[in-house]
Each structure stands twice: as C-alpha cells, then as structure tokens.
Design a protein around this motif. Sequence first.
Motif, PDB file in Angstrom:
ATOM      1  N   ASP A  40     -11.982  -0.468  -8.175  1.00 32.79           N
ATOM      2  CA  ASP A  40     -12.254   0.491  -8.792  1.00 32.79           C
ATOM      3  C   ASP A  40     -11.274   0.007 -10.194  1.00 32.79           C
ATOM      4  O   ASP A  40     -11.070   0.744 -11.313  1.00 32.79           O
ATOM      5  CB  ASP A  40     -11.799   2.422  -8.178  1.00 32.79           C
ATOM      6  CG  ASP A  40     -13.283   2.346  -7.424  1.00 32.79           C
ATOM      7  OD1 ASP A  40     -14.139   1.089  -7.204  1.00 32.79           O
ATOM      8  OD2 ASP A  40     -12.738   2.935  -6.802  1.00 32.79           O
ATOM      9  N   ARG A  45       0.734   4.501   0.651  1.00 26.58           N
ATOM     10  CA  ARG A  45       0.100   5.525   1.506  1.00 26.58           C
ATOM     11  C   ARG A  45       0.303   4.614   3.090  1.00 26.58           C
ATOM     12  O   ARG A  45       0.752   3.489   3.118  1.00 26.58           O
ATOM     13  CB  ARG A  45      -1.430   5.703   2.280  1.00 26.58           C
ATOM     14  CG  ARG A  45      -2.160   6.183   1.345  1.00 26.58           C
ATOM     15  CD  ARG A  45      -3.566   6.617   1.340  1.00 26.58           C
ATOM     16  NE  ARG A  45      -4.551   5.620   1.635  1.00 26.58           N
ATOM     17  CZ  ARG A  45      -5.904   5.251   2.000  1.00 26.58           C
ATOM     18  NH1 ARG A  45      -6.480   6.068   1.534  1.00 26.58           N
ATOM     19  NH2 ARG A  45      -6.352   3.994   1.876  1.00 26.58           N
ATOM     20  N   ARG A  81     -15.358   3.372   6.700  1.00 26.21           N
ATOM     21  CA  ARG A  81     -15.100   3.766   5.265  1.00 26.21           C
ATOM     22  C   ARG A  81     -14.013   3.466   6.497  1.00 26.21           C
ATOM     23  O   ARG A  81     -13.348   1.895   6.042  1.00 26.21           O
ATOM     24  CB  ARG A  81     -14.594   4.761   4.718  1.00 26.21           C
ATOM     25  CG  ARG A  81     -13.584   3.909   3.222  1.00 26.21           C
ATOM     26  CD  ARG A  81     -13.555   5.573   2.725  1.00 26.21           C
ATOM     27  NE  ARG A  81     -14.216   6.094   1.499  1.00 26.21           N
ATOM     28  CZ  ARG A  81     -14.263   5.579   0.394  1.00 26.21           C
ATOM     29  NH1 ARG A  81     -13.430   4.372  -0.458  1.00 26.21           N
ATOM     30  NH2 ARG A  81     -15.452   6.095  -0.372  1.00 26.21           N
ATOM     31  N   ALA A 118     -22.454   2.888   1.100  1.00 28.14           N
ATOM     32  CA  ALA A 118     -23.764   1.952   2.142  1.00 28.14           C
ATOM     33  C   ALA A 118     -22.969   0.578   1.437  1.00 28.14           C
ATOM     34  O   ALA A 118     -22.827   0.446   0.317  1.00 28.14           O
ATOM     35  CB  ALA A 118     -24.835   2.474   0.949  1.00 28.14           C
ATOM     36  N   ARG A 165     -12.069   9.874   0.111  1.00 26.75           N
ATOM     37  CA  ARG A 165     -13.230   9.789  -0.733  1.00 26.75           C
ATOM     38  C   ARG A 165     -14.594   9.770   0.893  1.00 26.75           C
ATOM     39  O   ARG A 165     -13.659   9.825   1.675  1.00 26.75           O
ATOM     40  CB  ARG A 165     -12.959   8.427  -1.712  1.00 26.75           C
ATOM     41  CG  ARG A 165     -12.694   9.290  -2.864  1.00 26.75           C
ATOM     42  CD  ARG A 165     -12.999   8.368  -3.903  1.00 26.75           C
ATOM     43  NE  ARG A 165     -12.027   7.235  -3.332  1.00 26.75           N
ATOM     44  CZ  ARG A 165     -11.931   6.066  -3.902  1.00 26.75           C
ATOM     45  NH1 ARG A 165     -13.154   6.403  -5.169  1.00 26.75           N
ATOM     46  NH2 ARG A 165     -11.243   5.389  -3.527  1.00 26.75           N
ATOM     47  N   GLU A 216       0.773  -0.837   0.073  1.00 26.92           N
ATOM     48  CA  GLU A 216       0.379  -0.245  -0.005  1.00 26.92           C
ATOM     49  C   GLU A 216       0.963   1.396  -0.285  1.00 26.92           C
ATOM     50  O   GLU A 216       1.947   1.596   0.429  1.00 26.92           O
ATOM     51  CB  GLU A 216      -1.214  -0.179   0.847  1.00 26.92           C
ATOM     52  CG  GLU A 216      -1.361   1.047   1.559  1.00 26.92           C
ATOM     53  CD  GLU A 216      -2.088   2.236   0.497  1.00 26.92           C
ATOM     54  OE1 GLU A 216      -3.399   0.902  -0.211  1.00 26.92           O
ATOM     55  OE2 GLU A 216      -2.439   3.002   0.380  1.00 26.92           O
TER      56      GLU A 216
END
Length: 468
Positions: free
Chosen positions: A300, A37, A108, A54, A49, A35
């Motif tokens: 994504d 980050r 999130r 949901a 984001r 990753e």
Amino acid sequence: MATTGQEIVIVGGGLVGALNACFLAQRGFKVSLYEMRADIRTQLHVKGRSINLALSRRGREALKMVGLEDMVVENGIPMHARMIHDLDGTRRPIPYGEKHQYIMSVDRKHLNEVLLNAAEQKGIKLLFEHKLIRCDFDRGMVIFERADESQVTVSCDLIIGCDGAFSAVRNQMMKRTRLDYQQEYIPHGYVELTIHPKQNQFAMEVNYLHIWPRNEFMMIALPNQDKTYTTTLFMPFKNFESLKTKDDIIEFFQKYFPDSIPLLEEENIKETMSSTPAQPLISIKCHPYHVGTKGLIMGDAAHAMVPFYGQGMNAGFEDCIVLDELMDEYKNDFTKVLPAYTEKRHVDATAICELAMYNYIEMRSSVNSKLFLLRKKLDNFLQKLFPKSWIPLYTMVSFTRTRYHQCIERRKTQDKIIRCLSYSIIPLVVGVTVIVTKRNEIGQYISDIPLNISQLKISLDRFIHRFL
Ligand code: FAD
C-alpha cells in the motif's frame, strides 16, 4: 549471488512487510522488521481496517513460495460466488468463475500472526513499537522512535517501506527524489457491522460473498471461521451524515436492506451505526518506487487502492514475488533490481488501482443490470467455446497471474470483438431471414458448401488467441 552480510531493514510489520521479510530471509539476507504498533500477537483486538479479506490466486501463490499457503487456506472460508440480495429479499448467486475457482475469506489478524511467526522462525529480528521518523537513503541510515520516545539509529544496505498508505518512507523519498504522487479520497466511506450466528450456525449461506447492491451504495458480507459475518456498508459520506438519529438509521435499513435487519439485529445496527464514524477510502499512485540503490516502497505504501476488487493485499503479496524474481534475474544486485522493479511493477500497480475503482460501480450497480448479466453469460459461453483465449476479466485478475495491465488490454480486445459481433448480428438476422424466406431459390447454390463445425471452432480459437 552476493547476499552474505547484506542487511535489509523493512519498515512496517503489516501483511506485506511480514511476507516480504520471509521472502528476503529465504534468499539469505539479514533482515530486521520494524513496526510502530505493539506486537499484534499479544493483543486481543487490533484497531484498524477490515476484519477479513478476500485472498485470491496472486496472494496464494506468494504464500506458497514461503511455505505458508496451506496454513492460511486451512483457516479460510472458500467463496465460490457472489450472492446478490435484491430489495425484495430474493437471493441469486453469480459464480466467480468455474467450479474450482473461488476466493477465500481470511482473517486479517490471523494472517498477520501467521506471517510474523514465520518471519521469526526464519531468524528475522522483529522490533515492535519502533516508529520510523527519518531515513537517509544515501547512507542507508534509519531513525526510529521507541515507545518511551527515545530514538535509535540503524544502518543497512537497503530500506524497504511496507508501511502502508500513509507511508513515512514514501514521504522521506519525496524529499530526496522527483517522486510523482497522486492520491484520491473517493466520496464513499465504510462502516463494519457483525452478523452473529443463529443457533450456532452461519445465519446465511456460507460459501458466498454476500452483496446488497443498491446502485449508489452497497453492503457486503464475508464469512468468518467463528460463524459470524463481517458486514461492510459502503456509502457516500453525505448519506452517512444524513442518518442523524437511531430512527433514521433503522428507517434507512428498512428501506434499502430489509432482509438484513433480522440478521444484523435492530439494536446492533443502531448502536454500531450511531457510534462508529465511517472510515475513508483512499487510492494512491506514485512513481518511482525506488530511490538510489538503498530505498524501495512496496504494498500500500506504493499503490493503495479502493477495496472493491479485493486485490490490495493480493497485489502487495505479488509485489514480493516480483521483487524475488528480479533478485534472481539480477543476482541480488540492488543497483539493477530497484530500477527494474519500478519499471516492471508500476504499470501493473496503476492498472489494478484503476480496475479497483471500476469494480465499485460493477459491485454496487452493474450487477443489477440485465446487460451486465447477459455479458457475464456471453463471457462464460465464449470461455467454454475458446478456453485458451477467452478468459473473463474477473477470472484473469483473481484466478491467474496475468499481469494486471495485460488483463485490461485483453478485456479491451474482448470488448472490441463483442462490439463487432453485435454489429454483425443485425446483418446476420437479415441474412437468415432472407435465406429462410428465399431458401428454395438459393438452396441449389449452398448445397455444395462443406461445413465442418469443429474445424471452424479450432481455427477461430487459434485466431482469437493470436490477438488476446
Ligand atoms: P498495511 O496493512 O497498512 O501495513 C502497514 C504497517 O506499517 C502497519 O502495521 C503499520 O502499523 C506500519 N507502519 C506505518 N507507519 C509506520 C512507521 N512510520 N514506522 C513503522 N511502522 C509503520 N485487500 C485484498 O487483497 N483483499 C480484500 O478483500 C481487501 N479488503 C479490504 C477491505 C477494506 C475495507 C480495506 C480498507 C482494505 C482492503 N484490502 C483488501 C486492502 C488491504 O487491506 C491492503 O492492501 C493491505 O493491508 C496492504 O498491506 P500493507 O502491509 O502494504 O499495509
């Protein structure tokens, strides 16, 4: 199944990467997760984001398969209906489905932390501050840059890019294979604001997804565990740009969202709106999702979508199920699994990208239309009448695992049936009028027809089921 010793590198420790790592470790692969980050578990705030998301059936199903559904759901807030806020302050609920059907508002950061913890517990190697620079899909080599700018080269049997909409893995694939790629920025952006609790309680009805639909734009609010609401204003960039001063901002809210001002508080609205640039929204489609036998993209990275169906993460989580099922079917043979994955998933990912685009119009505008509400009522009525065969589109997408492309096909068939029904209404009304006015003359002819309503309903349900 040949998994012993096979090494998989996952690029991206976001929601899909971390979940996918859990699935693959469960199959016995040696998985490393890289990753770019820092570890979000050590950060107070994470830039990026939406704060909450949901979660619906597809996502829950995937979490269940790695034993995490309960832990996530315990910390979520059920939302049974949309709560529409009209301009005059009237609030009216539109249920998502039947009483037991609801979506969950989940945090999130918390969700990502749960997934990373689970990955760690399953023995997955987590490497933060490692940014993918290059990969060689033929040799299975990946080069990362670390925070101190040093580079590290890793070799593996499979590279999976779960590195989001601006995927570096996808960029590398484009250099290696004939990858079709399409991206679209919609003219709308978004800004998030917060509704704080009032007297330590939720400031609005809690188990709803609140919507202020204003045709060309809209605001929504999802509840959080700490009794706040994350409120998101979606609007064309040109409208954001026209709000130049704090007075413009408050006038705009007074005109379009008057009932939200006491909830959001005037100063909060002015400060947030004037200091936060609107974020863009992108939709991405590409094909294929794999290259050779050593490269794959998911989540994504393969199919970013606008957020209006609340399905981006859910679809990404379902990607993990699809890959897992194909690993079963082809006994972990990457030469077969990868092309089969593209073949199976592309049609569905494209379908949900399109549905997400369509749902923006539904959320910001159609919910204001009487025709839309009539259609919802008709759908609910027909579903009660034919529970097996008549499932409304939103229900299929959010509360079942019907393949996304089939959801669209079935909806098209339903539309056709409704069109046919409405075309028959005029002759029916004429017919009924004739029967009523001339009942004495024709009465003697119809008195002999036996009419068994329940038999008719069963036959009709079977008939529709064959076509849906
Ligand atoms: P990401 O979450 O983007 O994670 C990608 C990870 O890869 C990141 O951690 C990133 O740091 C890392 N990375 C990137 N490049 C590199 C690199 N070169 N090297 C190493 N690591 C890298 N979906 C829903 O289902 N429901 C919702 O309600 C919903 N609401 C949304 C609201 C908004 C406003 C937006 C914008 C999206 C929403 N979504 C929703 C969509 C959802 O956020 C995404 O679909 C989901 O985050 C995709 O997860 P991912 O892991 O594929 O990508």
